[in-house]
Design a protein around this motif. Structure first.
Motif, PDB file in Angstrom:
ATOM      1  N   ASN A 154       0.826  -1.217   0.000  1.00 22.52           N
ATOM      2  CA  ASN A 154       0.000   0.000   0.000  1.00 22.52           C
ATOM      3  C   ASN A 154       0.857   1.263   0.000  1.00 22.52           C
ATOM      4  O   ASN A 154       0.593   2.228   0.709  1.00 22.52           O
ATOM      5  CB  ASN A 154      -0.943   0.004   1.212  1.00 22.52           C
ATOM      6  CG  ASN A 154      -0.189  -0.164   2.514  1.00 22.52           C
ATOM      7  OD1 ASN A 154       1.034  -0.283   2.524  1.00 22.52           O
ATOM      8  ND2 ASN A 154      -0.911  -0.181   3.616  1.00 22.52           N
ATOM      9  N   GLY A 155       1.905   1.258  -0.790  1.00 22.99           N
ATOM     10  CA  GLY A 155       2.748   2.452  -0.903  1.00 22.99           C
ATOM     11  C   GLY A 155       4.019   2.329  -0.113  1.00 22.99           C
ATOM     12  O   GLY A 155       4.120   1.535   0.823  1.00 22.99           O
ATOM     13  N   GLY A 156       5.028   3.099  -0.489  1.00 26.46           N
ATOM     14  CA  GLY A 156       6.296   3.071   0.212  1.00 26.46           C
ATOM     15  C   GLY A 156       7.409   3.582  -0.667  1.00 26.46           C
ATOM     16  O   GLY A 156       7.200   4.373  -1.598  1.00 26.46           O
ATOM     17  N   SER A 185       8.000   1.117  -6.189  1.00 25.13           N
ATOM     18  CA  SER A 185       6.782   0.760  -6.901  1.00 25.13           C
ATOM     19  C   SER A 185       7.131  -0.288  -7.951  1.00 25.13           C
ATOM     20  O   SER A 185       8.279  -0.377  -8.401  1.00 25.13           O
ATOM     21  CB  SER A 185       6.141   1.983  -7.560  1.00 25.13           C
ATOM     22  OG  SER A 185       6.989   2.516  -8.567  1.00 25.13           O
ATOM     23  N   THR A 213      -0.272  -2.337 -10.777  1.00 26.56           N
ATOM     24  CA  THR A 213       0.844  -1.519 -10.299  1.00 26.56           C
ATOM     25  C   THR A 213       0.656  -1.292  -8.802  1.00 26.56           C
ATOM     26  O   THR A 213      -0.435  -0.902  -8.360  1.00 26.56           O
ATOM     27  CB  THR A 213       0.888  -0.170 -11.035  1.00 26.56           C
ATOM     28  OG1 THR A 213       1.087  -0.410 -12.434  1.00 26.56           O
ATOM     29  CG2 THR A 213       2.027   0.690 -10.504  1.00 26.56           C
ATOM     30  N   GLY A 222       2.585  -0.148  -4.826  1.00 25.80           N
ATOM     31  CA  GLY A 222       3.680   0.431  -4.069  1.00 25.80           C
ATOM     32  C   GLY A 222       4.219  -0.600  -3.096  1.00 25.80           C
ATOM     33  O   GLY A 222       3.488  -1.495  -2.643  1.00 25.80           O
ATOM     34  N   GLY A 274       6.505  -1.091   0.482  1.00 26.32           N
ATOM     35  CA  GLY A 274       7.100  -0.403   1.622  1.00 26.32           C
ATOM     36  C   GLY A 274       7.248  -1.318   2.817  1.00 26.32           C
ATOM     37  O   GLY A 274       6.726  -2.443   2.830  1.00 26.32           O
TER      38      GLY A 274
END
Length: 343
Positions: free
Chosen positions: A282-284, A287, A328, A330, A332
């Motif tokens: 969930n993002g970080g 990517s 696509t 992310g 983290g």
């Protein structure tokens, strides 16, 4: 209290260095594992402890007494062979009694000790059977009973579960751990199976090319490895190469990546190691594109392709997959969930 002290033990076979200055201290009553790939020197070390091999250099002390020149049959140590080495012409009770008979103990004492150990390993009903009439797990129990009936200070086990199928192996691992606590004998087990070592041992020494890479309890080995080899050998890991900084790893391709301080000096070459279950989608800092998703009931394994990286980043998620190939995402992780290790 230290029972066994191994100091700077070296052993060569021609041009091959089997052991290169191994030093270990093993505590009384401990379940200690020697873990490593084939050819790392673990079986050679076990044979030196048993007295079947002689070290070129170094000392082995048992309760402070030097074992270097003590022959194998005079050491208060027993070795359970990988093949179990049971006598096919003797009954279960006869196999267990053999060592006591060689010591010329009185027959009533032999009968009593054999009966006690048969009860302890759950084979009292099979005392008169021959080894070929037993299952693999039962034969292992006979071999263990034969070893512990002599009440050694130290019991050495060489790949004790290698001949068992997966289900029986898991059952015997649990049973062996329970038995070790019950009898109070110090166990040293050699294995190349990381799951076996992690599930059974109080502490583990990871060997590589005849040298000790790290000694620690299973939780520390998994969560805080000190070298790339240990981090790679124990479970799955994602690695990133760069220079150690105060807050993580500085990489040429991905910039600064978060990690907690490890066994690497700031400014030195290092690898960041982060377990697949610690990576989130969930993002970080990174990517990438999802390459593959595999569902294993309670676990989903996701492989993510990241530009400038030769191998995909692996992610483990609990439950059913929440992404699909082509997505696509992310990538983290928290700094405390990644560690810096030496090359």
């Amino acid at each position: 209290m230290t029972l066994l002290s191994i100091s700077q033990v070296r052993r060569r076979f021609g041009d091959v260095v089997a052991l290169d200055g191994v030093s270990l201290d093993i505590e009384e009553g401990e379940f200690f594992a020697l873990l490593g790939p084939s050819g790392c020197g673990k079986t050679t070390l076990l044979r030196i402890l048993a007295g079947f091999e002689t070290a070129d250099e170094g000392t082995v002390l048992l309760s402070g007494n030097d074992l270097t020149r003590v022959p194998a049959h005079q050491r208060p140590i027993n070795l359970m062979f990988q093949s179990y080495a049971l006598f096919p012409h003797l009954s279960v009770a006869g196999n267990i009694a053999y060592g006591l008979q060689r010591e010329r103990l009185a027959k009533p004492e032999i009968r009593q000790r054999v009966a006690e150990v048969l009860e302890r390993v759950g084979l009292a009903h099979a005392a008169k059977r021959r080894p070929q009439q037993l299952s693999g797990g039962q034969r292992q129990r006979v071999a263990l009973a034969r070893a512990i009936v002599k009440r050694p200070r130290l019991l050495l086990l060489d790949e004790p579960h290698s001949a068992l199928d997966r289900k029986v192996r898991a059952e015997m691992q649990l049973w062996l751990k329970e038995l070790q606590h019950e009898v109070g004998i110090t166990f040293v087990v050699v294995t190349h199976d990381q799951e076996e070592a992690m599930s059974m041992a109080d502490r583990i020494a990871v060997l590589n090319h005849g040298a000790v890479e790290q000694v620690a309890d299973p939780v520390t080995l998994y969560g805080s490895p000190t070298t790339h080899f240990v981090a790679d050998f124990i479970g799955a890991n994602n690695f990133f190469e760069g220079k150690a900084t105060a807050s993580g790893l500085n990489t040429s391709d991905f910039g600064q990546l978060p990690a907690r301080a490890g066994a690497v000096a700031e400014g030195s070459k290092a690898f960041l190691a982060v377990r697949p279950e610690q990576v989130t989608l969930n993002g970080g800092a990174l990517s990438g594109r999802v390459l593959d998703v595999s569902f294993y009931g309670g676990l989903s394994r996701v492989a993510v392709s990241v530009d400038q990286r030769d191998t995909p980043v692996l992610v483990h998620q609990h439950g059913a997959p929440r992404v699909a190939p082509g997505d696509t995402v992310g990538l983290g992780w928290a700094a405390e969930d990644a560690v810096l290790v030496r090359p």
